[in-house]
Every structure is written in C-alpha cells, then in structure tokens.
Enzyme design. Structure first.
Site, PDB file in Angstrom:
ATOM      1  N   GLY A  31       0.842  -1.468  -0.028  1.00 11.72           N
ATOM      2  CA  GLY A  31      -0.086  -0.022  -0.314  1.00 11.72           C
ATOM      3  C   GLY A  31       0.552   1.292   0.206  1.00 11.72           C
ATOM      4  O   GLY A  31       2.289   1.113  -0.479  1.00 11.72           O
ATOM      5  N   ALA A  32       0.314   2.300   0.964  1.00 10.96           N
ATOM      6  CA  ALA A  32       0.691   3.714   0.352  1.00 10.96           C
ATOM      7  C   ALA A  32       1.428   4.107  -1.184  1.00 10.96           C
ATOM      8  O   ALA A  32       2.413   4.383  -0.960  1.00 10.96           O
ATOM      9  CB  ALA A  32       1.799   3.537   1.294  1.00 10.96           C
ATOM     10  N   LEU A  33       0.258   3.810  -1.798  1.00  8.40           N
ATOM     11  CA  LEU A  33       1.268   3.536  -2.951  1.00  8.40           C
ATOM     12  C   LEU A  33       1.323   4.797  -4.021  1.00  8.40           C
ATOM     13  O   LEU A  33       0.321   6.215  -3.648  1.00  8.40           O
ATOM     14  CB  LEU A  33      -0.855   2.973  -3.820  1.00  8.40           C
ATOM     15  N   GLY A  36       5.330   4.817  -8.958  1.00  9.14           N
ATOM     16  CA  GLY A  36       5.692   2.887  -9.308  1.00  9.14           C
ATOM     17  C   GLY A  36       5.303   2.263  -9.473  1.00  9.14           C
ATOM     18  O   GLY A  36       5.174   1.668 -10.315  1.00  9.14           O
ATOM     19  N   HIS A  37       4.759   2.274  -7.692  1.00  7.42           N
ATOM     20  CA  HIS A  37       3.395   0.625  -7.824  1.00  7.42           C
ATOM     21  C   HIS A  37       2.227   0.842  -9.499  1.00  7.42           C
ATOM     22  O   HIS A  37       2.293  -0.190  -9.711  1.00  7.42           O
ATOM     23  CB  HIS A  37       2.333   1.001  -6.927  1.00  7.42           C
ATOM     24  N   GLY A 149       9.061  -3.716  -9.061  1.00 13.74           N
ATOM     25  CA  GLY A 149      10.359  -2.876  -8.994  1.00 13.74           C
ATOM     26  C   GLY A 149      11.682  -2.856  -8.520  1.00 13.74           C
ATOM     27  O   GLY A 149      11.887  -3.758  -7.829  1.00 13.74           O
ATOM     28  N   ASP A 152      14.006  -2.792  -5.473  1.00 13.47           N
ATOM     29  CA  ASP A 152      14.275  -3.005  -4.239  1.00 13.47           C
ATOM     30  C   ASP A 152      14.711  -4.333  -5.042  1.00 13.47           C
ATOM     31  O   ASP A 152      14.606  -5.788  -5.525  1.00 13.47           O
ATOM     32  CB  ASP A 152      13.073  -3.791  -3.784  1.00 13.47           C
ATOM     33  N   GLN A 155      15.465  -7.943  -3.340  1.00 13.86           N
ATOM     34  CA  GLN A 155      13.337  -8.671  -3.283  1.00 13.86           C
ATOM     35  C   GLN A 155      13.429  -9.026  -4.166  1.00 13.86           C
ATOM     36  O   GLN A 155      12.876 -10.215  -4.891  1.00 13.86           O
ATOM     37  CB  GLN A 155      12.893  -7.331  -2.695  1.00 13.86           C
TER      38      GLN A 155
END
Ligand code: PAF
Length: 285
Positions: A31-33, A36-37, A149, A152, A155
C-alpha cells in the site's frame, strides 16, 4: 474493481477467470501507493488480461517493530488510484487471514548467500518474511506473470530464486525504478519525510549518479568511499553503499569484480533527522 478480503472469495473469482482463458498479472504491494506501483499495474495491464493487486503490510518482514508501526497507510487513496488505473481485483487481507496459524515461519527458504549480504546483513530475517508472504500470495493468486520494481533490487533476486527453488512456474517481470523529477527514487517511506528531510533525501540518488559518472576515474573502492563520505557529511548513517554484479545463476557477485557487467551501485542509508531508512540502486555500466 472487485475488492476481496477473504482468500476463498479471491480464489473463486480467479478460478472462473482462469477457466475463461484469462492470463493473470499480479502486483503485490504494502500500500501507500505511488507512481512506481502504478507503473507496475500499467505493465501488468499491457501484458496480461486480468490484473490483481494485493495490499498487505506484512508483519513478518519487518525486523524493526518501529518501522512496522510507522509504515504509512493510505488505503482510501490507494483504492481510488487502483480504480483509476484499471486494476481488476484488489486483495486486502487481514493479518489473521494471511497467517491463521500465527506468524511463526512454516518453512525455511534456502536463498543461499543472497540472503545474508547487503539488505540481508542489516535486516536479519527480512527476506524469509518476504519469501513467506510472497509464497502464500502466489499460491492464492497463481498468476501467469508477477510484476515487481527494480527499486527493491535484492528483493527481485530473492523472489527470482523463490520461484526457481519452489518451481512456481510464474514469470517475474522487473520494471524500472521511477524517480521524482529531482532524482529521488519513489518509495512509500518518502511519505514519512518532512520537506527539509525530503530535500536531504536527494543525496542518496546523487551518490549513485556520482558513482555512475565517475566509474572510470578511479577504483571502485575509492569511488564508493567518496560517495559514502559525502552521504555521511549530509546527515546519513550509511548501512551500505556497494557495487554488485549479477551472476548468471541469479546470485550477486559481492563485492563486485571490477569490469563485470551488469554492475549496480546499491545503497541503504538512514536519514538521521527523520530516522527513515531509504534504499536505492542504479545500473552504472
Ligand atoms: O515490496 C513490497 O512492498 C513487499 O516486500 C512485498 C513484495 C509486497 C511483500 O510484502
């Protein structure tokens, strides 16, 4: 947009879509989009027939409880943005829904040396938590393609390995980092910075551009050393600022062997006045 809070409702909806021959694209988020998201959602829309986004602030990947508690939550805005971008399904589970048997790990993932360097060295257990939740989400959504993305960096490599070791048969699509006009990498944690701290955060991407521009002017050690000193002087605690290259097996060559391609500069630093830890990376050759 459909919004499901329960796993069985999500699975029922997706199994019908799958029977209709739809290819599913998946964007997992906390969340807190930001843009980038949304660029991941757009990439998923272009490349698949049905886009699923999940919003779940996963407690098992936070090694620092304060970071978990302060993680920004902007769910109403997130829903508006996802609807505007044409997301088909939002999965918004509770902690109980994702971890009905408690938060203790159900299995250990063998991520090899990737797990203990860079982010792994500074956030013990973080990648096991990421692996745990992404594994659960992939089992539920069973997407054809998974969109993540490059911001990260490590990740992405960990999830690449998760897919390989568990034979999950999903294609990982890594999308470029989006930056604000002044170069700051977009991140949900930027929301925790006041205007002065936000301005100061710029030094992180500047350090990476500095390395990129000066790569041939000295040894890797000298150049990263200069960039670290610069960041320290601007009010950062630097967890790491290093060069890595990716090996053909998806592991990282760290510290990088000079001349290797592709070579990335990777950084994690805490902006001292805000106590916000930011990460960024850039391909430098
Ligand atoms: O990158 C993130 O937001 C999270 O680590 C992820 C992949 C959604 C897992 O919780």
């Amino acid at each position: 947009m459909y919004l499901f809070k329960r796993k069985d409702d999500l699975e029922r909806h997706l199994s019908i879509a799958r029977k209709e021959g739809k290819r599913i694209g998946f964007v997992p988020t906390m969340g807190a989009l930001h843009q980038g998201h949304l660029s991941l959602i757009s990439a998923a829309k272009e490349n698949t027939d049905l886009v699923v986004c999940s919003i779940f602030v996963n407690p098992t990947q936070f090694n620092d409880p304060a970071d978990f508690e302060k993680y920004p939550i902007t769910i109403d805005q997130d829903i508006l943005q996802l609807t505007a971008t044409g997301t088909d399904v939002l999965f918004l589970p509770s902690v109980q829904e994702m971890y009905p048997n408690g938060l203790a790990p159900e299995m250990h993932y063998d991520f090899g040396p990737l797990e203990t360097v860079l982010e792994g060295a500074h956030r013990p257990g973080h990648f096991q938590g990421v692996g745990q939740v992404v594994h659960k989400l992939l089992n539920l959504v069973r997407p054809d393609k998974l969109f993540m993305g490059q911001k990260d960096f490590q990740q992405c490599l960990i999830i690449n390995r998760l897919i390989k070791i568990l034979n999950l048969g999903v294609e990982l699509v890594i999308c470029p980092t989006l930056r604000e006009q002044d170069g700051l990498a977009m991140s949900s944690r930027n929301l925790r910075l006041n205007p002065t701290e936000r301005q100061n955060a710029l030094h992180i991407s500047r350090a990476l551009y500095y390395i990129k521009d000066n790569l041939t002017k000295g040894s890797l050690k000298e150049i990263t050393g200069d960039a670290i000193n610069e960041l320290k002087g601007k009010g950062f605690d630097v967890d790491y600022l290093d060069m890595v290259s990716i090996l053909p097996d998806g592991n990282v060559d760290f510290p990088a062997t000079p001349g290797k391609e592709p070579l990335f500069a990777v950084v994690a630093a805490r902006e001292i006045s805000s106590n916000v830890r930011l990460i960024d990376n850039m391909r430098v050759n």
